[in-house]
Enzyme design. Structure first.
Site, PDB file in Angstrom:
ATOM      1  N   GLY A 123      11.865 -28.096 -21.062  1.00 37.38           N
ATOM      2  CA  GLY A 123      10.747 -28.845 -20.489  1.00 37.38           C
ATOM      3  C   GLY A 123      11.069 -29.236 -19.058  1.00 37.38           C
ATOM      4  O   GLY A 123      12.238 -29.383 -18.692  1.00 37.38           O
ATOM      5  N   GLN A 163      10.300 -33.921 -11.421  1.00 32.48           N
ATOM      6  CA  GLN A 163      11.633 -33.315 -11.345  1.00 32.48           C
ATOM      7  C   GLN A 163      11.709 -32.237 -10.263  1.00 32.48           C
ATOM      8  O   GLN A 163      12.798 -31.772  -9.930  1.00 32.48           O
ATOM      9  CB  GLN A 163      12.022 -32.695 -12.688  1.00 32.48           C
ATOM     10  CG  GLN A 163      12.242 -33.726 -13.786  1.00 32.48           C
ATOM     11  CD  GLN A 163      12.699 -33.068 -15.065  1.00 32.48           C
ATOM     12  OE1 GLN A 163      11.880 -32.652 -15.882  1.00 32.48           O
ATOM     13  NE2 GLN A 163      14.013 -32.943 -15.235  1.00 32.48           N
ATOM     14  N   CYS A 175      19.055 -33.676 -19.700  1.00 32.48           N
ATOM     15  CA  CYS A 175      17.962 -33.590 -18.735  1.00 32.48           C
ATOM     16  C   CYS A 175      18.407 -32.718 -17.567  1.00 32.48           C
ATOM     17  O   CYS A 175      19.517 -32.886 -17.071  1.00 32.48           O
ATOM     18  CB  CYS A 175      17.615 -34.992 -18.249  1.00 32.48           C
ATOM     19  SG  CYS A 175      16.277 -35.027 -17.047  1.00 32.48           S
ATOM     20  N   LEU A 176      17.533 -31.802 -17.138  1.00 33.07           N
ATOM     21  CA  LEU A 176      17.887 -30.922 -16.022  1.00 33.07           C
ATOM     22  C   LEU A 176      18.148 -31.719 -14.746  1.00 33.07           C
ATOM     23  O   LEU A 176      18.844 -31.244 -13.856  1.00 33.07           O
ATOM     24  CB  LEU A 176      16.776 -29.895 -15.778  1.00 33.07           C
ATOM     25  CG  LEU A 176      16.525 -28.906 -16.920  1.00 33.07           C
ATOM     26  CD1 LEU A 176      15.403 -27.946 -16.565  1.00 33.07           C
ATOM     27  CD2 LEU A 176      17.796 -28.145 -17.284  1.00 33.07           C
ATOM     28  N   HIS A 220      10.011 -37.055 -23.969  1.00 28.84           N
ATOM     29  CA  HIS A 220      10.978 -37.062 -22.865  1.00 28.84           C
ATOM     30  C   HIS A 220      10.257 -36.746 -21.546  1.00 28.84           C
ATOM     31  O   HIS A 220      10.465 -37.426 -20.535  1.00 28.84           O
ATOM     32  CB  HIS A 220      12.082 -36.032 -23.171  1.00 28.84           C
ATOM     33  CG  HIS A 220      13.096 -35.839 -22.090  1.00 28.84           C
ATOM     34  ND1 HIS A 220      14.422 -36.158 -22.249  1.00 28.84           N
ATOM     35  CD2 HIS A 220      12.982 -35.344 -20.833  1.00 28.84           C
ATOM     36  CE1 HIS A 220      15.086 -35.877 -21.131  1.00 28.84           C
ATOM     37  NE2 HIS A 220      14.228 -35.375 -20.251  1.00 28.84           N
ATOM     38  N   GLU A 221       9.398 -35.721 -21.569  1.00 34.58           N
ATOM     39  CA  GLU A 221       8.703 -35.313 -20.332  1.00 34.58           C
ATOM     40  C   GLU A 221       7.645 -36.342 -19.930  1.00 34.58           C
ATOM     41  O   GLU A 221       7.466 -36.613 -18.745  1.00 34.58           O
ATOM     42  CB  GLU A 221       8.071 -33.926 -20.504  1.00 34.58           C
ATOM     43  CG  GLU A 221       9.044 -32.792 -20.832  1.00 34.58           C
ATOM     44  CD  GLU A 221      10.228 -32.697 -19.883  1.00 34.58           C
ATOM     45  OE1 GLU A 221      10.084 -33.053 -18.694  1.00 34.58           O
ATOM     46  OE2 GLU A 221      11.316 -32.290 -20.327  1.00 34.58           O
ATOM     47  N   HIS A 229       9.219 -39.018 -18.004  1.00 35.09           N
ATOM     48  CA  HIS A 229       9.453 -38.667 -16.599  1.00 35.09           C
ATOM     49  C   HIS A 229       8.260 -39.073 -15.737  1.00 35.09           C
ATOM     50  O   HIS A 229       8.427 -39.580 -14.632  1.00 35.09           O
ATOM     51  CB  HIS A 229       9.664 -37.151 -16.457  1.00 35.09           C
ATOM     52  CG  HIS A 229      11.082 -36.709 -16.630  1.00 35.09           C
ATOM     53  ND1 HIS A 229      12.106 -37.165 -15.832  1.00 35.09           N
ATOM     54  CD2 HIS A 229      11.657 -35.833 -17.492  1.00 35.09           C
ATOM     55  CE1 HIS A 229      13.244 -36.587 -16.199  1.00 35.09           C
ATOM     56  NE2 HIS A 229      13.001 -35.776 -17.210  1.00 35.09           N
TER      57      HIS A 229
HETATM   58 ZN    ZN Z   1      14.374 -34.728 -18.247  1.00 42.28          ZN
END
Ligand code: ZN
Length: 197
Positions: A48, A53, A95-96, A137-138, A141
């Site tokens: 995701g 991000q 998380c990226l 999670h997204e 963000h």
């Molecule tokens: Zn993340």
């Protein structure tokens, strides 16, 4: 607007703390952004990726649970609203934007999601399992919330040094002008909001 080169920003970049406003228009440029977000997500082996991000203050994220181009289903969520949380389950998250940091996060096991697709179609579903977790999670963000915020105190303590290391790395890159100043970042976000929100 100039030609965009998207890249995944990392903690503690201020855009990760930006609460995004709903998108009111979708155009060709936004479609291209979404497609580039999928490419970046696959390159980083993620499932995701949220718009902030990639340093964009837009209320959208992309998901593909396989993390692999050409397989699974590519999902785009615009202006998502998560509701009706049911029961709770703990699982490890990463998380990226917080490279190589992982930790346990308790979240509702089942949720209801309402969102729009790129072609303006309204989607609504009740979900559980990995998809429900990734969506939460997204969605976090988009409100400027990161998964460590949701970890309990003892779990947070185990990653504190990793986060401090990322903070000093970021400060050095910003001092070296590899990353714009916080004022410049905020101004850029405002320009994007004027255009799409
Ligand atoms: Zn993340």
């Amino acid at each position: 607007m100039q030609e965009l080169k998207l890249e995944i920003i990392t903690y503690p970049h201020p855009t990760l703390r930006h609460a995004s406003k709903p998108i009111v228009r979708v155009d060709a440029a936004l479609r291209k952004i979404v497609s580039e977000m999928f490419d970046l997500m696959y390159a980083a082996r993620g499932v995701g990726l949220a718009a902030n991000q990639v340093d964009l203050p837009l209320r959208l994220f992309v998901v593909n649970l396989t993390a692999e181009k050409g397989t699974g289903e590519e999902l785009v969520f615009i202006n998502p609203v998560v509701s009706r949380p049911k029961s709770s389950e703990e699982a490890e998250e990463g998380c990226l934007s917080i490279p190589e940091v992982y930790g346990p996060v308790a979240r509702p096991k089942q949720i209801h999601i309402n969102a729009y697709s790129l072609d303006g179609q309204e989607m609504t579903a009740t979900l559980d399992g990995l998809l429900a977790r990734v969506i939460q999670h997204e969605s976090d963000h988009l409100d400027g919330v990161l998964f460590p915020d949701k970890m309990n105190d003892s779990a947070q303590a185990t990653i504190a040094d990793d986060l401090t290391a990322l903070e000093s790395q970021f400060a050095m890159r910003q001092q070296a002008s590899e990353i714009p100043t916080n004022d410049a970042i905020a101004q850029r976000l405002q320009d994007w909001e004027t255009k799409y929100c």
